[in-house]
Design a protein around this motif. Structure first.
Motif, PDB file in Angstrom:
ATOM      1  N   LEU A   1      -5.616  -4.492   4.802  1.00 16.49           N
ATOM      2  CA  LEU A   1      -5.438  -3.103   5.240  1.00 16.49           C
ATOM      3  C   LEU A   1      -5.032  -2.195   4.094  1.00 16.49           C
ATOM      4  N   THR A   2      -5.073  -2.684   2.873  1.00 17.57           N
ATOM      5  CA  THR A   2      -4.587  -1.911   1.721  1.00 17.57           C
ATOM      6  C   THR A   2      -5.558  -0.797   1.372  1.00 17.57           C
ATOM      7  N   THR A   3      -5.075   0.430   1.421  1.00 17.22           N
ATOM      8  CA  THR A   3      -5.913   1.592   1.134  1.00 17.22           C
ATOM      9  C   THR A   3      -5.879   1.924  -0.347  1.00 17.22           C
ATOM     10  N   ARG A   4      -6.650   2.933  -0.723  1.00 14.21           N
ATOM     11  CA  ARG A   4      -6.632   3.401  -2.114  1.00 14.21           C
ATOM     12  C   ARG A   4      -5.237   3.885  -2.486  1.00 14.21           C
ATOM     13  N   SER A   5      -4.885   3.697  -3.738  1.00 18.41           N
ATOM     14  CA  SER A   5      -3.530   4.056  -4.175  1.00 18.41           C
ATOM     15  C   SER A   5      -3.331   5.562  -4.250  1.00 18.41           C
TER      16      SER A   5
ATOM     17  N   ASP B   1       4.440   2.208  -5.640  1.00 20.26           N
ATOM     18  CA  ASP B   1       4.760   1.212  -4.616  1.00 20.26           C
ATOM     19  C   ASP B   1       3.834   0.008  -4.722  1.00 20.26           C
ATOM     20  N   LEU B   2       2.555   0.276  -4.928  1.00 16.89           N
ATOM     21  CA  LEU B   2       1.575  -0.805  -5.016  1.00 16.89           C
ATOM     22  C   LEU B   2       1.891  -1.737  -6.185  1.00 16.89           C
ATOM     23  N   GLU B   3       2.274  -1.149  -7.308  1.00 14.90           N
ATOM     24  CA  GLU B   3       2.622  -1.968  -8.477  1.00 14.90           C
ATOM     25  C   GLU B   3       3.858  -2.812  -8.196  1.00 14.90           C
ATOM     26  N   ARG B   4       4.831  -2.234  -7.505  1.00 11.23           N
ATOM     27  CA  ARG B   4       6.038  -3.002  -7.162  1.00 11.23           C
ATOM     28  C   ARG B   4       5.720  -4.166  -6.232  1.00 11.23           C
TER      29      ARG B   4
END
Length: 710
Positions: free
Chosen positions: A343-347, A316-319
């Motif tokens: 607010l982005t957490t660790r993948s 999702d993060l890559e998208r």
């Protein structure tokens, strides 16, 4: 027949029909869609003739848009226009004819059911079943007269009930039990489980009961961003409708959900279709909530969810463009004077991203605002350093005063994991008595053991346990199981503590040879000559004042016409300097003191007031990165950072200072700290008695062993 017996019956069909055709891990690909098909078929049986008649009339009249009329004829939000019922297909003997008729039967379902079948990918299984001559046998098993999958009861000839009807919630429970078993067979990850009904009912009561008296007649929207089979939504709907009715109110509830797993999405949509809620079924969306939010501008009155925890969201993060380029307004916001508060957490774990996504959908213009209940594991309470995405989510929530309560659930309450789990309850319209406060409830001992384990689940929240938890929440009184804290109790400053870099200079022959080698490699042979003059002037050393040595170097360099660049100064530091606790600190900067400056206060932040050439000056030292340390200072620390620093740091390192530019705010919540109960130490006489008992028990043992070896 109970729902558990029906689950066992359907489960046994897999062993009876599919063994030697599929590996056990693939049974679900057939059994789950066939269960849905049989349920749909049973619902449609009474109106089959009416649907076929209406279909003929519409075709004769050339009506193109037939959906509404056919739904009216079936009395449901779906229909089947094929000439077959499922029981009509059991008499077909030839495999290929059965295959063609069964496919025609499937093709006759309405478009909303077609999407369900497509997500199950059930048509892909038909060739395998036909080739093994198992399709007819499979259909017959699902039509067994001893089992009723219809919502209507099966009657005896005297019209007494032979088999009771199966309501939609019971059907949903059967689905969940089947999926749980299949997940267990496939050793699914702990995060990929379904929320038990007892936990869902508790969550529903936690968001509705505190505002029961404020619910008015009207329309309410309920959302689940990780809706699974939709059970959480339907339980919440029933709870809200019943609660409103008890208070004399009439409410209309609309359900919204998103699910990334095609199987469970298909089940959630099928469940709503079966309830006659065709419009609601269209609010169930397929896809990833994180990278493909299906409701970007929608706000909801109530939200419940059990997002996957301990599960990577890297794809999702890559998208979304990767962590550096992520600009989603749900996760990059304005807060604490930071226009890009992240607010982005660790993948590796996306559970708090689901929570942040929910918070972006809160209603701000209604009297009740929005209430949220979401399940998390323990990592959401404390994982992530100050300034990390996890800590920032907690900070954003608590500083906005949205967090009402966190409830610690009993261990082994879920089907596929025994880890500690918690329910977070949030609201953007907290009651006056809750404002500025957070309640923690330890409900880990409020459960009833199960007579038989269901996967990892060995206990349940009985009605009394749920009532006790809700009552503790409503009472909001401190006791052994309930603690009340001000919001600031969970906040801290992460303070960076620096110590000065202390370098001595060695000008021995060995040191000079090493420096010459380093200077030659760096192309600075002129600097070697300067250093040779330095050694001749100052002697071998060690010299404990690096700054004074550097002044001498600069003087010699000027005489030789060598310009002392920053690169050359760095080469001197690395080539000649040696860490030495007895040396003077290395000076970074000297400046004039500001008017009215407090020397004692400035010293805490690395600005030392001295006299230089009989004039006041402020000196700042180079920090030693190897001695750098951090401290966590609670917001509630009496006197704040400075008082903590004077008490906890300066007595042990008098030359330390605080790098104010690196101070970061963090938030964490520790249930262990607040609810820890130390075990009392045993009395010495008890320990002595145990030792003497062991001595008596082993007396003569050594002689027996040695004697046996003679």
């Amino acid at each position: 027949m109970s729902d558990l017996n029906i689950s066992n019956f359907i489960w046994n069909i897999a062993d009876d029909v599919l063994r030697d055709i599929y590996v056990r891990g693939k049974y679900r690909d057939v059994i789950l869609p066939m269960t849905v098909i049989r349920r749909l078929d049973a619902v449609l049986e009474p109106t089959k003739a009416s649907v076929l008649k209406m279909k003929t009339q519409l075709d004769s009249a050339g009506v193109a848009n037939q959906h509404a009329a056919l739904c009216q004829a079936s009395g449901e939000a779906f229909y089947n226009t094929s000439s077959f019922r499922l029981r009509d297909l059991t008499t077909k003997s030839r495999r290929q004819q059965l295959k063609a008729d069964f496919e025609a039967y499937l093709d006759g379902f309405s478009p909303n059911v077609q999407e369900v079948l497509d997500k199950f990918k059930f048509r892909n299984q038909i060739p395998t079943l036909v080739e093994a001559d198992a399709l007819g046998f499979l259909i017959e098993k699902f039509l067994d007269p001893s089992v009723n999958l219809s919502p209507k009861p099966v009657l005896h000839q005297d019209e007494s009930v032979r088999l009771p009807g199966l309501d939609n919630h019971t059907m949903g429970t059967i689905f969940e039990e089947l999926i749980r078993r299949f997940n267990e067979e496939n050793n699914e990850e702990a995060g990929e489980h379904f929320t038990p009904r007892d936990v869902v009912e508790l969550m529903a009561h936690l968001i509705f009961m505190p505002i029961a008296d404020q619910i008015q007649s009207g329309t309410y929207l309920v959302y689940d961003g990780a809706c699974g089979t939709g059970g959480m939504l339907t339980v919440a709907e029933d709870a809200l409708v019943n609660l409103a009715s008890e208070h004399g109110k009439d409410v209309s509830v609309h359900l919204y959900g998103q699910e990334v797993n095609p199987e469970t999405y298909a089940i959630s949509k099928a469940d709503l279709i079966l309830k006659g809620e065709g419009v609601e079924a269209e609010n169930m969306k397929f896809g990833s909530t994180l990278s493909g939010d299906a409701f970007p501008s929608r706000e909801f009155d109530f939200m419940l969810s059990n997002p996957p925890y301990g599960k990577s969201w890297k794809t999702d993060l890559e998208r979304m463009g990767g962590k550096k380029d992520l600009r989603d307004a749900r996760f990059v916001i304005e807060h604490a004077d930071d226009p890009e508060f992240n607010l982005t957490t660790r993948s590796s774990d996306g559970q708090m991203m689901f929570l942040a996504s929910m918070l972006s959908k809160m209603k701000t213009g209604s009297p009740l605002g929005t209430r949220i209940a979401e399940v998390h594991n323990g990592s959401s309470l404390f994982t992530g350093d100050a300034g990390s995405g996890e800590s920032n989510v907690r900070r954003w929530i608590i500083e906005n005063d949205w967090l009402e309560t966190i409830i610690a659930l009993p261990l082994n309450i879920f089907y596929n994991t025994g880890i500690a789990t918690y329910i977070w309850v949030l609201s953007n319209r907290k009651a006056p008595e809750r404002q500025g406060k957070v309640q923690l409830i330890d409900a880990t001992t409020w459960f009833k053991p199960l007579r038989r384990n269901l996967g990892k689940k060995n206990c349940e929240l009985a009605q009394d346990d749920r009532r006790r938890t809700v009552d503790a929440c409503l009472a909001m009184q401190p006791d052994e199981h309930s603690k009340i804290f001000p919001n600031a109790a969970f906040a801290y400053w992460k303070v960076t503590v620096e110590r000065p870099l202390r370098l001595s200079v060695d000008l021995s022959e060995d040191a000079l040879r090493r420096f010459d080698s380093a200077a030659a490699e760096a192309g600075e042979t002129q600097l070697s000559a300067v250093v040779e003059d330095l050694a001749e002037k100052l002697g071998t050393g060690p010299h404990l004042d690096f700054g004074a040595v550097l002044d001498e170097v600069e003087g010699i360099a000027r005489q030789r016409g060598v310009r002392m660049t920053a690169k050359r100064q760095k080469l001197l530091k690395t080539g000649l300097g040696r860490k030495d606790p007895a040396a003077e600190p290395v000076v970074k900067k000297v400046s004039k003191p500001k008017a009215g400056a407090d020397a004692d206060h400035d010293a805490l932040y690395g600005r030392r007031h001295i006299r230089q050439s009989d004039k006041p000056a402020v000196v700042e030292y180079e920090p030693d990165t190897e001695l750098r340390d951090t401290e966590q200072v609670p917001f509630l620390e009496d006197g704040g950072i400075e008082a903590f620093f004077r008490r906890e740091v300066l007595p042990h390192a008098s030359d330390a200072w605080i790098d104010a530019a690196k101070t970061v705010i963090g938030y964490e919540i520790s249930f262990t700290r607040h609810f820890y109960k130390p075990q009392p130490l045993r009395e010495l006489r008890e320990i002595e008695a145990d030792i003497r008992a062991l001595e008596d028990e082993t007396e003569g043992l050594l002689e027996d062993v040695l004697g046996g070896g003679d």
